[in-house]
Design a protein around this motif. Structure first.
Motif, short mmCIF file in Angstrom:
data_model
loop_
_atom_site.label_atom_id
_atom_site.label_comp_id
_atom_site.label_asym_id
_atom_site.label_seq_id
_atom_site.Cartn_x
_atom_site.Cartn_y
_atom_site.Cartn_z
N LEU A 59 -105.42 -46.85 -123.43
CA LEU A 59 -104.93 -46.08 -122.30
C LEU A 59 -105.91 -44.96 -121.96
O LEU A 59 -106.54 -44.37 -122.84
CB LEU A 59 -103.55 -45.49 -122.59
CG LEU A 59 -102.44 -46.47 -122.98
CD1 LEU A 59 -101.10 -45.73 -123.03
CD2 LEU A 59 -102.37 -47.66 -122.02
N SER A 60 -106.00 -44.64 -120.69
CA SER A 60 -106.88 -43.56 -120.25
C SER A 60 -106.33 -42.22 -120.72
O SER A 60 -105.14 -42.08 -121.03
CB SER A 60 -106.99 -43.56 -118.72
OG SER A 60 -105.74 -43.20 -118.14
N ASN A 61 -107.21 -41.23 -120.76
CA ASN A 61 -106.77 -39.88 -121.12
C ASN A 61 -105.69 -39.38 -120.18
O ASN A 61 -104.75 -38.69 -120.59
CB ASN A 61 -107.96 -38.92 -121.10
CG ASN A 61 -108.96 -39.21 -122.21
OD1 ASN A 61 -108.66 -39.93 -123.15
ND2 ASN A 61 -110.14 -38.63 -122.10
N GLU A 62 -105.81 -39.74 -118.90
CA GLU A 62 -104.84 -39.29 -117.91
C GLU A 62 -103.46 -39.87 -118.19
O GLU A 62 -102.45 -39.16 -118.12
CB GLU A 62 -105.30 -39.68 -116.51
CG GLU A 62 -106.54 -38.96 -116.01
CD GLU A 62 -107.84 -39.48 -116.62
OE1 GLU A 62 -108.88 -38.78 -116.52
OE2 GLU A 62 -107.83 -40.59 -117.21
N LEU A 63 -103.39 -41.16 -118.52
CA LEU A 63 -102.10 -41.77 -118.79
C LEU A 63 -101.52 -41.25 -120.10
O LEU A 63 -100.31 -41.03 -120.21
CB LEU A 63 -102.24 -43.30 -118.86
CG LEU A 63 -100.92 -44.07 -118.99
CD1 LEU A 63 -99.97 -43.74 -117.84
CD2 LEU A 63 -101.19 -45.58 -119.04
N CYS A 64 -102.37 -41.04 -121.10
CA CYS A 64 -101.89 -40.47 -122.37
C CYS A 64 -101.27 -39.09 -122.15
O CYS A 64 -100.24 -38.76 -122.73
CB CYS A 64 -103.05 -40.37 -123.37
SG CYS A 64 -103.64 -41.96 -123.99
N THR A 65 -101.91 -38.30 -121.31
CA THR A 65 -101.39 -36.96 -121.02
C THR A 65 -100.06 -37.05 -120.27
O THR A 65 -99.11 -36.34 -120.57
CB THR A 65 -102.40 -36.16 -120.18
OG1 THR A 65 -103.62 -36.03 -120.92
CG2 THR A 65 -101.87 -34.78 -119.85
N GLU A 66 -100.00 -37.96 -119.30
CA GLU A 66 -98.78 -38.14 -118.52
C GLU A 66 -97.60 -38.56 -119.39
O GLU A 66 -96.46 -38.15 -119.16
CB GLU A 66 -99.03 -39.20 -117.44
CG GLU A 66 -97.82 -39.51 -116.56
CD GLU A 66 -97.50 -38.41 -115.57
OE1 GLU A 66 -96.33 -38.34 -115.11
OE2 GLU A 66 -98.41 -37.61 -115.27
N LEU A 67 -97.87 -39.37 -120.42
CA LEU A 67 -96.81 -39.90 -121.27
C LEU A 67 -96.75 -39.22 -122.64
O LEU A 67 -96.22 -39.78 -123.58
CB LEU A 67 -97.02 -41.41 -121.46
CG LEU A 67 -96.90 -42.27 -120.20
CD1 LEU A 67 -97.21 -43.72 -120.52
CD2 LEU A 67 -95.52 -42.15 -119.57
N SER A 68 -97.27 -38.02 -122.74
CA SER A 68 -97.27 -37.30 -124.02
C SER A 68 -95.87 -37.20 -124.61
O SER A 68 -94.94 -36.73 -123.95
CB SER A 68 -97.84 -35.90 -123.82
OG SER A 68 -97.82 -35.17 -125.03
N GLY A 69 -95.71 -37.69 -125.83
CA GLY A 69 -94.42 -37.68 -126.49
C GLY A 69 -93.47 -38.76 -126.00
O GLY A 69 -92.34 -38.85 -126.47
N ARG A 70 -93.94 -39.61 -125.06
CA ARG A 70 -93.08 -40.65 -124.48
C ARG A 70 -93.73 -42.03 -124.56
O ARG A 70 -93.36 -42.92 -123.80
CB ARG A 70 -92.73 -40.32 -123.03
CG ARG A 70 -91.97 -39.03 -122.86
CD ARG A 70 -91.38 -38.91 -121.45
NE ARG A 70 -92.41 -38.92 -120.42
CZ ARG A 70 -92.43 -39.76 -119.40
NH1 ARG A 70 -91.51 -40.70 -119.28
NH2 ARG A 70 -93.40 -39.69 -118.48
N ALA A 71 -94.68 -42.21 -125.47
CA ALA A 71 -95.32 -43.52 -125.65
C ALA A 71 -95.54 -43.74 -127.14
O ALA A 71 -96.10 -42.89 -127.83
CB ALA A 71 -96.64 -43.59 -124.89
#
Length: 286
Positions: free
Chosen positions: A177-189
């Motif tokens: 996953l991209s850094n952007e998606l990881c940040t968007e889903l922090s604690g939810r993936a």
């Protein structure tokens, strides 16, 4: 059935937190049915998970209970949540071509032992469509290349948004996953890594393990972060192997471990048993 709620909290440790919380719940006509606490002495931080149920019809309704608890704990720098366990977590599962973890999650969900609502499956391949649609779950085939990665990840987020999903489960989804998606889903993936982290990161960990002649192989379920395979660990399991097991045998043994480890992690997350503690987790297992 009687409504069941769960209160989770973490805050700087101090004397009397448990007494304050239990007194508050008693005053609002709630009975404690399960409770666990942990004091991180290194960080001087306190963690608590408490299941509660109304004593009678005089119990404070959930919205008011949240409001009054928030006022009570405002001076404690406390991170807290109160959840209704009757409201199931909505999840989207991402998968590629390996279906063992996906199959376990779908089976456990259908059997009623995984307290979530699987609202969609997304995949960069079409291999798992028949399995998913047999369970009457929407299947989204979202191919991805290096040039289309940003657009494909936006599609994943849109699927989650449309389904009002709370969690993305990477069930052997073989894409970083991209850094952007990881940040968007922090604690939810949540991801399942087919190795006992922090050893053997990246690709083909079972082959790495074979090359090193290990006697134990395992799997790790962890939160997804922008640092590959470095997220806070939720659950791990191992299986003993020997010099007689070749790489492909290790892969097959590993599939069973991966499936149960990911199932446990998702179930505990859905039951509000997983609390973040910096780069670590506090997991209040049954």
């Amino acid at each position: 059935m009687t409504q069941r709620l769960v209160l989770t909290l973490s805050c700087p440790d101090r004397h009397g937190i448990v007494a304050d919380v239990t007194a508050f719940l008693a005053q609002h006509n709630y009975n404690i049915e399960e409770s666990s606490q942990f004091e991180d002495r290194q960080e001087k931080r306190f963690f608590m998970r408490t299941e509660l149920a109304p004593v009678n019809d005089q119990a404070t309704p959930l919205p008011q209970l949240k409001e009054e608890f928030g006022q009570l704990r405002g001076t404690d720098l406390m991170c807290w949540q109160i959840h209704d366990l009757g409201v199931k977590l909505k999840v989207v599962i991402a998968v590629s071509r390996w279906g063992h973890c996906l199959n376990t999650l779908l089976h456990k969900w259908k059997a009623g032992t995984l307290p979530v609502d699987i609202v969609a499956v997304v995949s960069n391949h079409d291999d798992m469509r028949d399995l998913v649609e047999w369970y009457n779950v929407p299947y989204h085939h979202l191919p991805v290349t290096a040039d289309t990665k940003a657009r494909q990840e936006a599609q994943i987020l849109q699927v989650m948004k449309d389904a009002e999903a709370d969690l993305l489960i990477l069930a052997r989804y073989m894409q970083i996953l991209s850094n952007e998606l990881c940040t968007e889903l922090s604690g939810r993936a949540i991801n399942i890594h087919h190795s006992f982290l922090p050893g053997f990161k990246g690709a083909k960990p079972y082959h790495q393990a074979y090359d090193r002649g290990v006697k134990l192989i395992g799997a790790t379920a962890h939160f997804v972060t922008s640092d590959l395979d470095e997220g806070p660990i939720i659950e791990q399991e191992v299986e003993r192997v020997s010099h007689t097991n070749g790489p492909e045998e290790l892969v097959e043994i590993g599939h069973d471990i991966e499936s149960i480890v990911l199932y446990r992690a998702v179930r505990w997350f859905a039951e509000q048993r997983v609390l973040l503690n910096g780069y670590r987790t506090v997991v209040f297992r049954r």
